[in-house]
Design a protein around this motif. Structure first.
Motif, PDB file in Angstrom:
ATOM      1  N   LEU A  10      32.150  41.630  44.589  1.00 29.05           N
ATOM      2  CA  LEU A  10      32.954  41.596  43.366  1.00 29.05           C
ATOM      3  C   LEU A  10      34.164  40.676  43.476  1.00 29.05           C
ATOM      4  O   LEU A  10      34.838  40.428  42.485  1.00 29.05           O
ATOM      5  N   LYS A  11      34.419  40.151  44.658  1.00 32.57           N
ATOM      6  CA  LYS A  11      35.479  39.137  44.753  1.00 32.57           C
ATOM      7  C   LYS A  11      34.957  37.800  44.224  1.00 32.57           C
ATOM      8  O   LYS A  11      35.748  36.953  43.822  1.00 32.57           O
ATOM      9  N   ARG A  14      31.587  49.117  33.382  1.00 32.60           N
ATOM     10  CA  ARG A  14      30.585  48.172  32.873  1.00 32.60           C
ATOM     11  C   ARG A  14      29.974  48.664  31.564  1.00 32.60           C
ATOM     12  O   ARG A  14      29.281  47.910  30.893  1.00 32.60           O
ATOM     13  N   TYR A  16      35.897  49.226  27.407  1.00 30.52           N
ATOM     14  CA  TYR A  16      37.296  49.644  27.619  1.00 30.52           C
ATOM     15  C   TYR A  16      38.026  50.147  26.382  1.00 30.52           C
ATOM     16  O   TYR A  16      39.040  50.828  26.507  1.00 30.52           O
ATOM     17  N   MET A  26      33.503  40.434  36.927  1.00 31.24           N
ATOM     18  CA  MET A  26      33.214  41.166  35.693  1.00 31.24           C
ATOM     19  C   MET A  26      34.519  41.470  34.965  1.00 31.24           C
ATOM     20  O   MET A  26      35.560  41.652  35.591  1.00 31.24           O
ATOM     21  N   PRO A  27      34.479  41.531  33.639  1.00 30.96           N
ATOM     22  CA  PRO A  27      35.716  41.755  32.884  1.00 30.96           C
ATOM     23  C   PRO A  27      36.378  43.086  33.232  1.00 30.96           C
ATOM     24  O   PRO A  27      35.701  44.097  33.404  1.00 30.96           O
ATOM     25  N   TYR A  68      37.600  46.328  44.960  1.00 35.20           N
ATOM     26  CA  TYR A  68      37.605  45.554  43.715  1.00 35.20           C
ATOM     27  C   TYR A  68      37.303  46.390  42.474  1.00 35.20           C
ATOM     28  O   TYR A  68      37.725  46.032  41.382  1.00 35.20           O
ATOM     29  N   LEU A 102      24.483  39.222  37.306  1.00 30.79           N
ATOM     30  CA  LEU A 102      24.107  40.541  37.810  1.00 30.79           C
ATOM     31  C   LEU A 102      24.121  41.567  36.680  1.00 30.79           C
ATOM     32  O   LEU A 102      24.906  41.431  35.745  1.00 30.79           O
ATOM     33  N   GLU A 110      31.125  35.347  34.693  1.00 32.62           N
ATOM     34  CA  GLU A 110      30.109  35.864  35.608  1.00 32.62           C
ATOM     35  C   GLU A 110      29.100  34.790  35.987  1.00 32.62           C
ATOM     36  O   GLU A 110      28.451  34.202  35.132  1.00 32.62           O
ATOM     37  N   GLY A 117      25.338  44.440  37.103  1.00 32.42           N
ATOM     38  CA  GLY A 117      26.734  44.860  37.231  1.00 32.42           C
ATOM     39  C   GLY A 117      26.985  46.349  37.125  1.00 32.42           C
ATOM     40  O   GLY A 117      28.127  46.764  36.906  1.00 32.42           O
ATOM     41  N   TYR A 123      31.847  37.732  42.150  1.00 27.20           N
ATOM     42  CA  TYR A 123      31.170  37.977  40.869  1.00 27.20           C
ATOM     43  C   TYR A 123      32.145  38.705  39.958  1.00 27.20           C
ATOM     44  O   TYR A 123      32.423  39.891  40.126  1.00 27.20           O
TER      45      TYR A 123
END
Lengths: 756, 174
Positions: free
Chosen positions: A682-683, B136, B140, A687-688, B44, A194, A668, A196, A685
């Motif tokens: 998002l559970k 995204r 960070y 993402m960092p 999330y 994605l 991902e 994202g 997929y």
């Protein structure tokens, strides 16, 4: 050129204060009096023929104001080079999640209830859910009537194949048969991913009394979207206004219209505005993911590590419709052997339809995939030859005068510089503990310049307005780099410049955010507008200061005579003398791509690259040998940016790209179940987060000017294309093998290490 | 429908809510506080983070009725009444801790809450405290640098450990 005061300096973003205060408006924040709520009803089937849509009961429910469906919206197909898609199914719904109708009601709950009450009769068909399956003779056709489609003559369409290109030079088979070469072959599989962005898609639309339509959106390309929407609904383009808001991340996922279509279709039937704010789940049902697919590589090198041949073949799953999927396959063949000097090449990519979501141009389409496969494959070949991964790359890397795969002659090549800088930054060559590894990968990439217009106005009240059609999607190009470029020419503080966000009412067309082009194309337009205003201000200042233009400079908001700083006049005063404002316009024209050798390519379309840049990433990882879990300790990216007009933005792109690359490499994966239902939440997929993100070192290489203003090159896409390759190489160095499938999950890493 | 008194950014706000209506919906749709963002609606991403009695919560999962007579701090309530930015806000600007800005309000509130409890966090503590807020765009690194810079500013101003946001004069459940 006199010393630069504004561009090239690191400075905070000009939109930052509003953003930290929560005052920035994104599309879902737009307040519209009396707005109705719109929702979309979607097909639950991966492939079905829609036999009947009955809205009778739904229309009678409380609060329902409009229902849009195939029966009351225009019949013509959408046009993305192959006319294979309709706004609503006519009659096929080709992925689970494809819209079949949309409802506007007084409340979201009423709209949802009505959507549930729409009766749709489906004839369920056997879907195609895998790219290789799509190529089998026995596979069902995703588009049973493909032979009737209209398409551009340059496009390839044969059953489930909807794109194909090839680059060939020399003779790979003869080279593979040479007695003095080592040949290595590898197969790879890529997960779809994605974009994202954190802001789900949203749109609002209002029918205007003059028969026009106003659309509020958060698009990467509002002008293109406006033209497309006006054409589709038969509206006069000048009466359709797209007002783009700040965009909460886009990454290529907001180029194609989504919620805008349905908000508009409903608003055209209503006398009140319609707003539509998708949840994350709905956004995921309508996502335009990064392409998943397969690749096979076979390469030959002599014992001293000199590459002599490569064959690479990609098969990409583009989903149900062509959309903007073609770029991924074209870019992949351009990357497959680059940036290495290989005399014999056969590089091929095929794009296929499946009954899945429409894959799109997610940030650097094809880049992470092609580079991951190519670099890991070459690491394996280097290991067979007993050559260090870095030395192998330096030995084969392009130099000035080398040719691209398609015969473009290259100059200003910075591959080796990038490789060395990235390697140094992670301590390449330092002895590694067990489970510790270092890897490296490199690439080239294009710059792009699309059409763009800008208008700049210095006003008597002291304000300065800058209108550009380029949207602000988060990169800082529009909000910060553009006013910096105008401020440099006008000699003012960039914070004094108010940017009018992309709004088609300003009539400053821009081709949109994509291809890393914003600062290049919109910047060219802004620089031209600033030059125009500068010249007009000097003419006015000649009279005001009784001096020659040659002796006047603009500085600190004033025009002043060089050497006598007190002999000055404020820009606002010059604007007053000019009747209230001094304004100028500028534009960027599309720049043609460089020459190449057409005899080497087949149905390619993107076989030479403007102002190419060179990027290398190096990764330092730890792998837990018991679990296969990978911890990325550091990513270093050295990128040839030409010139960093807004270094804050350039570094931000590189750091963000590094972590997006970590995500695509390790966690991902857009998962589909056996019915073709996607799991975009998002559970699932992953993402960092801040704890997954490594330390990042950025090295800007500014020694090879590009074709953009101040010598800039496109920046935003390359930095996600190399980290997955570097991580794969580091895993390989740590445990002796790396997975040939993404994401490189602990289980896959553990199995690769076990089976090496 | 149920009447609820939210103590939002120091002011008591009376709202009538449905039994399971989220705090996010009430803040955005009833009170017009659109600085709080919806990113995933499932807890999330953390874009909707607000502080309840100083503790970060996902407003998309938090029933508005449970916030009755409690202090709710949103991004709109972090700067002081004179409009002076909170040190976390200025640090995010100066250390480039944002790009698109959509995660920023939630990220800033999580950071402010961390610094109230731990005035000098390590890198690891800062990353851990922000692990519920997905960004995204930035990667960070600049966000973590902003947290350290904010910690420095708070210490420099003698405000280390200070609770972020404004408190209403009435508190506690009726």
């Amino acid at each position: 050129m006199s010393a630069l005061r504004v561009v090239g300096k690191q400075r905070p973003r000009l939109d930052a204060a509003a953003k930290v205060l929560g005052q920035t408006h994104y599309t879902a924040d737009v307040a519209l009096d009396g707005a109705l709520e719109g929702v979309v009803k979607r097909s639950p089937h991966a492939f079905a023929r829609v036999v009947r849509v009955d809205v009778t009961r739904a229309a009678s429910l409380p609060g329902v104001r409009a229902i849009a469906h195939a029966g009351n919206t225009p019949a013509q197909p959408l046009d993305f080079g192959i006319k294979d898609q309709h706004l609503f199914p006519r009659p096929y719904a080709r992925y689970a999640g494809e819209p079949v109708a949309a409802v506007a009601a007084d409340t979201v709950a009423q709209a949802r209830a009505a959507a549930d009450a729409i009766e749709v009769e489906y004839e369920i068909l056997e879907p195609v859910l895998d790219a290789r399956r799509a190529l089998e003779a026995s596979a069902p056709l995703v588009h049973p009537d493909w032979k009737q489609y209209t398409k551009l003559p340059t496009r390839v369409l044969r059953g489930n194949v909807c794109g194909h290109n090839r680059i060939r030079r020399g003779d790979v088979e003869t080279a593979f048969a040479r007695p003095d070469v080592v040949v290595h072959a590898s197969e790879f599989c890529f997960s779809p991913g994605l974009p994202g962005y954190i802001e789900p898609r949203a749109a609002a639309a209002r029918r205007e009394p003059d028969g026009g339509l106003t659309v509020w959106c958060g698009s990467q390309s509002p002008y293109e979207n406006r033209d497309e929407l006006a054409t589709f609904f038969g509206l006069e383009r000048e009466r359709v206004r797209f007002i783009n808001q700040f965009v909460g991340g886009a990454f290529g996922g907001k180029i194609i219209m989504a919620a805008e279509w349905y908000a508009a279709a409903l608003a055209l039937q209503c006398d009140r505005p319609v707003r539509m704010a998708w949840t994350r789940h709905e956004d995921g049902l309508h996502a335009f993911p990064r392409h998943g697919g397969y690749a096979s590589f076979k390469s030959a090198a002599t014992a001293d590590g000199t590459l002599v041949a490569m064959r690479a073949e990609f098969v990409y799953d583009t989903g149900a419709y062509i959309g903007y999927g073609t770029g991924t396959s074209q870019i992949s063949t351009m990357l497959a052997s680059a940036p290495y000097r290989i005399p014999n090449l056969d590089l091929e990519a095929t794009l296929v339809y499946t009954n899945k979501h429409v894959a799109g141009p997610v940030r650097a389409p094809g880049g992470p995939q092609a580079n991951y496969a190519k670099e890991l494959h070459l690491d394996e070949l280097a290991a067979i030859l007993g050559v260090d991964a870095l030395e192998f790359r330096l030995h084969n890397a392009w130099e000035d005068g080398d040719q691209s795969p398609s015969g473009q002659t290259l100059s200003g090549v910075r591959v080796k510089e990038a490789l060395r800088a990235a390697a140094d930054a992670i301590g390449w060559g330092t002895p590694a503990r067990p489970g510790e590894g270092r890897g490296i990968g490199c690439t080239w990439w294009f710059s792009a310049c699309g059409e763009s217009k800008a208008r700049l106005e210095v006003r008597a009240d002291g304000s300065i307005l800058l209108a550009s059609g380029n949207p602000e999607v988060g990169t800082g190009a529009s909000s910060t780099a553009l006013p910096m470029m105008a401020a440099e020419v006008l000699g003012v503080d960039p914070a004094r410049i108010t940017v009018v966000l992309s709004d088609t009412a300003t009539d400053t067309y821009d081709a949109g955010v994509g291809g890393s082009a914003s600062t290049f194309s919109a910047g060219t337009a802004v620089a031209a507008a600033a030059k125009d205003v500068h010249a007009k201000l000097l003419t006015l200042a000649e009279d005001a200061l009784e001096a020659r233009a040659d002796d006047i400079e603009l500085r600190d908001g004033r025009a002043l005579v060089r050497g006598s700083p007190d002999h000055a006049v404020a820009l606002a005063e010059l604007a007053r003398k000019a009747g209230g404002a001094v304004s100028g316009e500028g534009e960027a024209a599309e720049i043609d791509d460089p020459e190449f050798d057409e005899s080497l390519t087949e149905t390619h379309g993107f076989a030479s690259w403007l102002a190419p840049s060179y990027t290398a990433s190096a990764a330092h990882v730890d792998v837990d040998p018991d679990t296969g879990a990978v911890t990325v300790r550091k990513i270093a990216t050295a990128q040839d940016v030409g010139y960093a007009v807004n270094p804050t933005g350039a570094i931000g792109q590189i750091e963000g790209g590094a972590v997006m690359g970590v995500g695509w490499a390790l966690t991902e994966a857009l998962q589909f179940d056996e019915r073709g239902h996607v799991r975009p939440d998002l559970k699932d997929y992953l993402m960092p987060t801040a704890v997954d993100a490594p330390e990042i070192a950025t090295i800007l290489i500014e020694s090879s000017p590009g074709a953009g203003p101040y010598g800039l090159k496109g920046v935003g896409e390359p930095p996600i294309t190399t980290p997955p390759a570097a991580i794969a190489g580091a895993i390989r160095a740590a445990v002796g093998a790396a997975p040939h499938e993404t994401p490189m999950t602990p289980e896959r890493v553990w199995r690769a290490a076990r089976d090496r | 429908m149920q009447p609820v008194t939210l103590l939002v950014n120091g002011s008591a706000r009376e709202v009538v809510v449905e039994p399971l209506q989220t705090l996010l919906a009430v803040l955005r749709d009833h009170l017009g506080l659109t600085g709080t963002k919806e990113g995933c609606g499932t807890g999330y991403c953390g874009a909707c983070t607000v502080l309840i009695d100083g503790q970060p919560v996902n407003a998309c999962l938090f029933p508005a009725v449970d916030a009755d007579r409690r202090d709710v701090t949103t991004i709109e309530g972090l700067a002081d009444d004179a409009g002076m930015l909170h040190p976390v806000q200025s640090a995010f600007i100066e250390r480039f801790g944002l790009q698109c800005g959509y995660c920023t309000p939630g990220m800033i509130l999580s950071a402010a809450s961390l610094l109230a409890e731990n005035p000098q966090p390590s890198d690891e503590q800062a990353r851990s405290a922000l692990a519920g807020n997905i960004c995204r765009c930035t990667g960070y690194q600049t966000i973590i640098a902003a947290v350290h810079e904010a910690a420095r500013l708070l210490r420099e101003q003698g405000r280390a450990g200070e609770a972020p946001g404004k408190r209403a004069p009435i508190r506690g459940r009726a």
